[in-house]
Design a protein around this motif. Sequence first.
Motif, mmCIF file in Angstrom:
data_model
loop_
_atom_site.group_PDB
_atom_site.id
_atom_site.type_symbol
_atom_site.label_atom_id
_atom_site.label_comp_id
_atom_site.label_asym_id
_atom_site.label_seq_id
_atom_site.Cartn_x
_atom_site.Cartn_y
_atom_site.Cartn_z
ATOM 1 N N ASP A 175 0.830 -1.207 0.000
ATOM 2 C CA ASP A 175 0.000 0.000 0.000
ATOM 3 C C ASP A 175 0.865 1.258 0.000
ATOM 4 O O ASP A 175 1.100 1.884 1.022
ATOM 5 N N ASN B 224 0.067 4.865 1.533
ATOM 6 C CA ASN B 224 0.273 5.315 2.914
ATOM 7 C C ASN B 224 1.672 5.853 3.155
ATOM 8 O O ASN B 224 2.006 6.243 4.260
ATOM 9 N N LEU B 225 2.489 5.829 2.144
ATOM 10 C CA LEU B 225 3.888 6.187 2.377
ATOM 11 C C LEU B 225 4.058 7.663 2.704
ATOM 12 O O LEU B 225 4.780 8.034 3.611
ATOM 13 N N PHE B 226 3.396 8.502 1.963
ATOM 14 C CA PHE B 226 3.618 9.929 2.146
ATOM 15 C C PHE B 226 2.374 10.653 2.644
ATOM 16 O O PHE B 226 1.422 10.848 1.878
ATOM 17 N N THR C 161 -2.367 11.931 1.284
ATOM 18 C CA THR C 161 -2.622 10.829 0.371
ATOM 19 C C THR C 161 -3.737 9.941 0.902
ATOM 20 O O THR C 161 -4.640 9.567 0.179
ATOM 21 N N PHE D 139 -7.224 9.345 -1.215
ATOM 22 C CA PHE D 139 -7.315 8.155 -2.050
ATOM 23 C C PHE D 139 -7.788 6.917 -1.282
ATOM 24 O O PHE D 139 -7.810 5.838 -1.832
ATOM 25 N N TRP E 164 -1.312 0.968 -8.122
ATOM 26 C CA TRP E 164 -0.431 1.884 -7.378
ATOM 27 C C TRP E 164 0.998 1.374 -7.431
ATOM 28 O O TRP E 164 1.917 2.090 -7.803
ATOM 29 N N ASN F 70 2.598 1.539 -10.845
ATOM 30 C CA ASN F 70 2.942 2.896 -11.277
ATOM 31 C C ASN F 70 4.163 3.426 -10.530
ATOM 32 O O ASN F 70 5.028 4.084 -11.118
ATOM 33 N N VAL F 71 4.189 3.145 -9.229
ATOM 34 C CA VAL F 71 5.340 3.584 -8.427
ATOM 35 C C VAL F 71 6.602 2.882 -8.921
ATOM 36 O O VAL F 71 7.648 3.506 -9.141
ATOM 37 N N HIS G 96 7.140 1.594 -11.821
ATOM 38 C CA HIS G 96 7.464 2.116 -13.153
ATOM 39 C C HIS G 96 8.207 3.448 -13.032
ATOM 40 O O HIS G 96 9.231 3.667 -13.692
ATOM 41 N N GLY G 97 7.688 4.332 -12.164
ATOM 42 C CA GLY G 97 8.295 5.654 -11.992
ATOM 43 C C GLY G 97 9.722 5.563 -11.496
ATOM 44 O O GLY G 97 10.612 6.258 -11.995
ATOM 45 N N VAL G 98 9.945 4.682 -10.523
ATOM 46 C CA VAL G 98 11.291 4.568 -9.945
ATOM 47 C C VAL G 98 12.268 4.007 -10.971
ATOM 48 O O VAL G 98 13.379 4.526 -11.146
ATOM 49 N N LEU H 194 12.023 4.088 -14.197
ATOM 50 C CA LEU H 194 12.213 5.113 -15.236
ATOM 51 C C LEU H 194 13.185 6.185 -14.740
ATOM 52 O O LEU H 194 14.087 6.614 -15.469
ATOM 53 N N GLY H 195 12.972 6.586 -13.497
ATOM 54 C CA GLY H 195 13.834 7.610 -12.913
ATOM 55 C C GLY H 195 15.284 7.174 -12.884
ATOM 56 O O GLY H 195 16.182 7.924 -13.271
ATOM 57 N N TYR H 196 15.526 5.942 -12.451
ATOM 58 C CA TYR H 196 16.908 5.456 -12.401
ATOM 59 C C TYR H 196 17.507 5.370 -13.800
ATOM 60 O O TYR H 196 18.684 5.658 -13.996
ATOM 61 N N ALA I 297 5.469 8.303 6.301
ATOM 62 C CA ALA I 297 6.492 9.338 6.489
ATOM 63 C C ALA I 297 5.805 10.675 6.712
ATOM 64 O O ALA I 297 4.967 11.075 5.928
ATOM 65 N N LEU J 206 10.940 13.258 -17.948
ATOM 66 C CA LEU J 206 11.875 13.235 -16.812
ATOM 67 C C LEU J 206 13.239 13.819 -17.177
ATOM 68 O O LEU J 206 13.879 14.470 -16.360
ATOM 69 N N PHE K 242 18.079 14.583 -8.094
ATOM 70 C CA PHE K 242 17.137 14.340 -9.197
ATOM 71 C C PHE K 242 15.807 13.816 -8.673
ATOM 72 O O PHE K 242 14.737 14.327 -9.039
ATOM 73 N N PHE K 243 15.843 12.791 -7.834
ATOM 74 C CA PHE K 243 14.579 12.209 -7.367
ATOM 75 C C PHE K 243 13.783 13.216 -6.545
ATOM 76 O O PHE K 243 12.559 13.303 -6.671
ATOM 77 N N TYR L 244 -2.362 9.201 -11.480
ATOM 78 C CA TYR L 244 -1.165 8.554 -12.023
ATOM 79 C C TYR L 244 0.090 9.388 -11.727
ATOM 80 O O TYR L 244 1.114 8.862 -11.296
ATOM 81 N N GLN M 243 1.096 9.081 -8.142
ATOM 82 C CA GLN M 243 1.752 7.796 -7.847
ATOM 83 C C GLN M 243 3.209 7.808 -8.329
ATOM 84 O O GLN M 243 4.114 7.340 -7.638
ATOM 85 N N LEU M 244 3.386 8.368 -9.506
ATOM 86 C CA LEU M 244 4.750 8.463 -10.044
ATOM 87 C C LEU M 244 5.625 9.315 -9.122
ATOM 88 O O LEU M 244 6.769 8.964 -8.805
ATOM 89 N N GLY N 168 6.614 7.465 -6.021
ATOM 90 C CA GLY N 168 7.691 6.518 -6.305
ATOM 91 C C GLY N 168 9.040 7.218 -6.347
ATOM 92 O O GLY N 168 10.022 6.751 -5.767
ATOM 93 N N LEU N 169 9.072 8.351 -7.011
ATOM 94 C CA LEU N 169 10.320 9.110 -7.115
ATOM 95 C C LEU N 169 10.766 9.604 -5.741
ATOM 96 O O LEU N 169 11.958 9.625 -5.430
#
Lengths: 222, 344
Positions: free
Chosen positions: A20, A23-25, A29, A33, A41, A44-45, A47-49, A51-53, B4, B179, B217-218, B301, B304-305, B308-309
């Motif tokens: 879940d 609940n992180l941030f 949130t 939601f 969720w 997508n998270v 995928h984002g991470v 992609l970011g890396y 957090a 990005l 960056f993140f 969306y 969520q992205l 994650g970042l």
Amino acid sequence: MNSDDRVKKDDPPRDTPYRDFSNLFTSFTRNNFGGDATSAWADNVDHGVKLGYRVIEEHIAQGRRVAQDVNNRNYGAESMNNDIREFAERTQQYVSDVSGLYMKTLQSLSNNMSANGFAGAVNGSGARSTDAQVNVVMASKQPLEVSVELQDSGEDLTVDYLHAKDPNKAPLRDVKLEHVEGKTFKFHITVPDDQPAGQYRGVVYSAKSDKACGTVTATLND
Amino acid sequence: MIAAETPSLVPEVLKEYGGIAQAALKDYLPSGEPREYLYDIVADYPQRSGKMMRSSLCIATARAFGASLEDAIGSAVSIELLHNALLIHDDIEDESEERRGSPTLHKLHGIPLALNAGDTLSLISLRPLLDNLKVLGSQLSMSILEESQRMAIETAEGQAMELGWRRDNVLELGYEDYLVMVLKKTCWLATIYPIRIGAMIGTRDRIELDNLIRFGFFLGAAFQIQDDLLNLVGDDRYGKELDGDIREGKRTIMLLHVLEHATEDERQELHELLATDRELRSDEQVASVREMMDRYGSIDYARQLAHGLAGAALHEYSLVFSHLPDSRDKQFIQGLVTWVFERT
């Protein structure tokens, strides 16, 4: 011991990973939601991470390639730093020289003033030369600034009088350039009490060859 | 799982360090003539109350690594000056109407004078970096200048990417393209540069900078996506016109998500809207795009992205800062990751 009396651990509250991420941030949130765990969720998270890396690792690799190219052209931090370091060292040396000269001048001045009984103020002094070091010893009741510039040095350097632009003003006659040792000189100047204010200049020349080797400028203020 | 939470010290430190940087910044703003046509305009944005995140991040990083406030203040001031200079140019390029709750500078004084003030402010931002020579010595000051030059180039490249996409109405963009643009346009000045020079000052330029790029960056990307979201859902405190990004045709995660999921007819509608001059885009057209974003879950969306970042930012934070002694500055830097989602 009866088997019914055995102590048992409670069943764990969950037997699957907790995904879940909602609940992180922050409570923001959760409030917006509902906080239900959904694979969307997580996907997508995830995928984002990833992609970011991918983006940042490529950027870092690109930065390294550029840095390598720059270093190969010898236009990098090292050479520029060396220039700056050299400049800083020169500046430091210059400041050190001038400070030393200033302190010596003050010391000589203090000695002279007490020796001659002068109570007046000397505002400051300065001396510049290419290689030579010139200490200035001056005595004056009026504020006086002295600048000595030598383009050449030698044991036979001398200076006669310092003249003002105005021919009606008497020149400063009590001046002397003394060779101490090597490229070190001492310039003595005593200003009469009734000397009019103004700028006085004189030429430093070689007594043997008569060649001009520098200038002395004394600025006398009211 | 423990949620957090942003420690209360984040707003406190922003206020404290931001206030110090703001006071030091004023010393660099010229007060002579021509006041009416230049220096009053130059001083306008820096005097509007910004969040001062960039300068605070620089100071906190330097202190977390052991430097004093005095060591970092010049670089922090330079960051704020350059940030404000670029805001003037951004507002002209984006044709924005509001900045920090008031009309943009070019709306108040016209584009030529605003442009000139932006140029002047960016040149003034070099002064504190030169003053660093007296405090940090020549080698470290030179390294910071080099870092500043790289940041300026990266930022200009990012801005060029975004402006070019809009001019040529480029729609075939992926999230990765977005990005990359954000990394250059936002992250370098907002987070990577303040963190890197803070660490350089704290370690006297003896630190491997790559991990700092990742953390910056993140953090910066999460910050930018949240900023884009606030443009759609912000309240009165946001300080810019709501839905302004849609009207400007800004390529955001939400817009890319809509483009990814829209029907052929909707894509055509979007294409025509974005090809139209900004001033000709109607409220109805903007509302239609906004409705699509809601319908396709584009806002969720993007959130969520961003989360994650931000999670990745916390991971990278631990790699960079975990070996340092615990401090208020460390807590502040970590707290910024969650603060990004709570700001207005």
